[in-house]
Write a protein that holds these residues in place. Structure first.
Motif, short mmCIF file in Angstrom:
data_model
loop_
_atom_site.label_atom_id
_atom_site.label_comp_id
_atom_site.label_asym_id
_atom_site.label_seq_id
_atom_site.Cartn_x
_atom_site.Cartn_y
_atom_site.Cartn_z
N PRO A 1 0.80 -1.23 0.00
CA PRO A 1 0.00 0.00 0.00
C PRO A 1 0.83 1.28 0.00
O PRO A 1 0.35 2.33 -0.42
N ASN A 2 2.08 1.21 0.47
CA ASN A 2 2.88 2.41 0.66
C ASN A 2 4.13 2.51 -0.22
O ASN A 2 4.82 3.52 -0.19
N ILE A 3 4.44 1.43 -0.96
CA ILE A 3 5.67 1.40 -1.75
C ILE A 3 5.35 0.87 -3.15
O ILE A 3 4.65 -0.14 -3.29
N VAL A 4 5.89 1.51 -4.17
CA VAL A 4 5.71 1.10 -5.57
C VAL A 4 7.03 1.28 -6.31
O VAL A 4 7.67 2.32 -6.15
N LEU B 1 12.16 6.32 -17.22
CA LEU B 1 11.06 6.24 -16.26
C LEU B 1 11.45 6.81 -14.90
O LEU B 1 10.64 7.43 -14.22
N ALA B 2 12.69 6.60 -14.49
CA ALA B 2 13.15 7.10 -13.19
C ALA B 2 13.29 8.61 -13.18
O ALA B 2 13.32 9.22 -12.10
N GLU B 3 13.40 9.22 -14.37
CA GLU B 3 13.53 10.67 -14.46
C GLU B 3 12.18 11.36 -14.66
O GLU B 3 12.06 12.58 -14.51
N ALA C 1 0.97 7.41 -6.25
CA ALA C 1 -0.15 8.15 -6.84
C ALA C 1 -0.46 7.67 -8.26
O ALA C 1 -1.62 7.67 -8.69
N ASN C 2 0.58 7.23 -8.98
CA ASN C 2 0.42 6.81 -10.38
C ASN C 2 0.67 5.32 -10.54
O ASN C 2 1.16 4.86 -11.59
N ARG C 3 0.33 4.57 -9.52
CA ARG C 3 0.62 3.14 -9.44
C ARG C 3 0.18 2.39 -10.70
O ARG C 3 0.96 1.67 -11.31
N ASP C 4 -1.08 2.50 -11.08
CA ASP C 4 -1.63 1.66 -12.15
C ASP C 4 -0.93 1.88 -13.49
O ASP C 4 -0.59 0.92 -14.20
N VAL C 5 -0.70 3.14 -13.84
CA VAL C 5 -0.05 3.45 -15.11
C VAL C 5 1.38 2.93 -15.12
O VAL C 5 1.84 2.31 -16.09
N LEU C 6 2.11 3.15 -14.02
CA LEU C 6 3.50 2.70 -13.94
C LEU C 6 3.59 1.18 -14.01
O LEU C 6 4.43 0.64 -14.75
N ILE C 7 2.75 0.48 -13.25
CA ILE C 7 2.82 -0.98 -13.24
C ILE C 7 2.55 -1.55 -14.62
O ILE C 7 3.20 -2.52 -15.06
N ASN C 8 1.62 -0.96 -15.35
CA ASN C 8 1.36 -1.43 -16.72
C ASN C 8 2.60 -1.29 -17.60
O ASN C 8 2.92 -2.18 -18.40
N LYS C 9 3.33 -0.18 -17.45
CA LYS C 9 4.55 0.02 -18.23
C LYS C 9 5.63 -0.98 -17.83
O LYS C 9 6.33 -1.54 -18.69
#
Length: 387
Positions: free
Chosen positions: A241-244, A278-280, A292-300
């Motif tokens: 819940p707190n780390i991505v 992505l890190a930048e 905050a942007n978990r879903d978009v990042l995980i898809n990438k």
């Protein structure tokens, strides 16, 4: 070499898992544990099988793998505590005991004269630990409590399992009885704290420990997230819940568990993935933004992880010190060279079954290393005059 609790005597009136787990740890630490069981049937978990330990001729011992997991290092006394003779035997043993552990219903031992108040009159220094579903007080005190229902009532199942909208979504209990196990571990720490107090003052005490209290206590960051943030946590599958990103990732031939814990590790992860940009990206540069942007990042990330197999990612991510690991089945767990090096698997001798495998206590003492002397006892393997 003597264990750190050598000389401590424990009277174990518990059965099933929470109490026996606590007293097994005390036995591992060197305490002498007397397990009191019903004549003929014994601890309920003796019969919680299959599988059962098998005799050398291939027949079942009627000692289940479940029972063997939680009762090594003890001596078994088959005593009927409902009889006057049995009650007298227990009271005699209490005179020389340091600790009593029991998990009867609230008030269940009072009618036999084996409750804390009665036994403390015989031995004022006794440390008496009562384990129940809901504790000695409160509106639920007289209700029975078992691990699965405690996981549900205590909130754990609301945060365990896949998200409702995904295939397989919905509440799940944990694969082992964690409410029982954690209550057993809290019992150990509480007993040792009370033993320290007794050594300083000579005073014993009653420890009141509830499965539900324990389950709520070890909600840890999830409870704190709710109490401070105000949002009720939801199920996230393997995600944190707190780390991505901190979750299972699908790769070419299966899954790995990725556990990126800080921005530096995320940057290295992106480099290994061949996507340093992505890190930048301001949407992902900090953990706050990644959450905050978990879903978009995980898809990438998932699209990138599908390019190679498990071994490739474990090798390259580990070389870059990005935390990750395989999702092992239990056969692979016990084949793992680190587990083998740490001697987490060993064997103990059974009187009719030969050597029986055991999982070791994880605590490594430098001065008083744990020595394992006996498997979970056969019913009534000790005589009452031995105590």
């Amino acid at each position: 070499m003597a264990g750190p609790l050598t000389g401590i005597k424990v009277l174990d009136l518990s059965r099933i898992l929470a109490g026996p787990w606590a007293t097994q740890v005390l036995a591992d630490y060197g305490a002498e544990v007397y397990k009191i069981e019903r004549p003929v049937s014994g601890d309920d978990t003796r019969h919680w099988g299959p599988p059962y330990v098998q005799n050398s001729d291939g027949t079942d011992t009627q000692e289940s793998a479940y029972y063997v997991a939680a009762n090594r290092g003890k001596q078994s006394f088959a005593i009927d505590i409902t009889s006057e003779q049995g009650q007298a035997q227990i009271k005699q043993m209490v005179l020389d005991a340091d600790i009593v552990v029991e998990n009867y219903k609230v008030g269940g031992l009072k009618k036999y004269g084996l409750d804390y108040d009665a036994l403390a009159q015989l031995n004022p220094g006794i440390i008496y630990c009562s384990i129940t579903g809901f504790g000695q007080t409160g509106p639920y005190a007289n209700k029975a409590g078992y691990d699965a229902m405690i996981q549900a009532m205590g909130g754990l199942m609301s945060i365990t399992g896949e998200q409702d909208q995904l295939p397989g979504g919905g509440p799940q209990k944990v694969g082992v009885a964690v409410a029982d196990l954690m209550t057993g571990m809290y019992a150990v720490s509480g007993i040792l704290a009370a033993l320290h107090h007794k050594n300083q003052t000579g005073e014993g005490q009653h420890i009141d420990l509830a499965l539900l209290d324990t389950q709520v206590a070890w909600l840890a960051n999830q409870a704190s997230n709710y109490l401070i943030g105000g949002d009720v946590p939801k199920r996230l599958g393997t995600a944190h819940p707190n780390i991505v990103p901190y979750q299972a990732m699908k790769v070419k031939n299966g899954h790995i568990m990725l556990a990126v814990g800080n921005d530096r590790q995320f940057k290295k992860c992106c480099q290994i993935l061949g996507a340093p940009e992505l890190a930048e990206d301001s949407d992902y540069a900090s953990n706050d933004q990644r959450v905050a942007n978990r879903d978009v990042l995980i898809n990438k990330l998932e699209a990138l992880f599908l390019c190679h197999d498990i071994d490739y990612w474990l090798e390259h991510l580990s070389a870059a010190h990005v935390p990750c690991g395989p999702i092992n089945t239990l056969d692979r767990v016990f084949e793992n060279p680190q587990i083998q090096h740490r001697q987490m698997l060993f064997e103990l001798e059974h009187p009719t079954a030969g050597k029986v495998p055991q999982v070791a206590n994880p605590v490594k003492f430098s001065a008083t290393p744990i020595e394992y002397h006996s498997l979970a006892p056969t019913l009534g393997n000790a005589s009452t005059n031995k105590a």
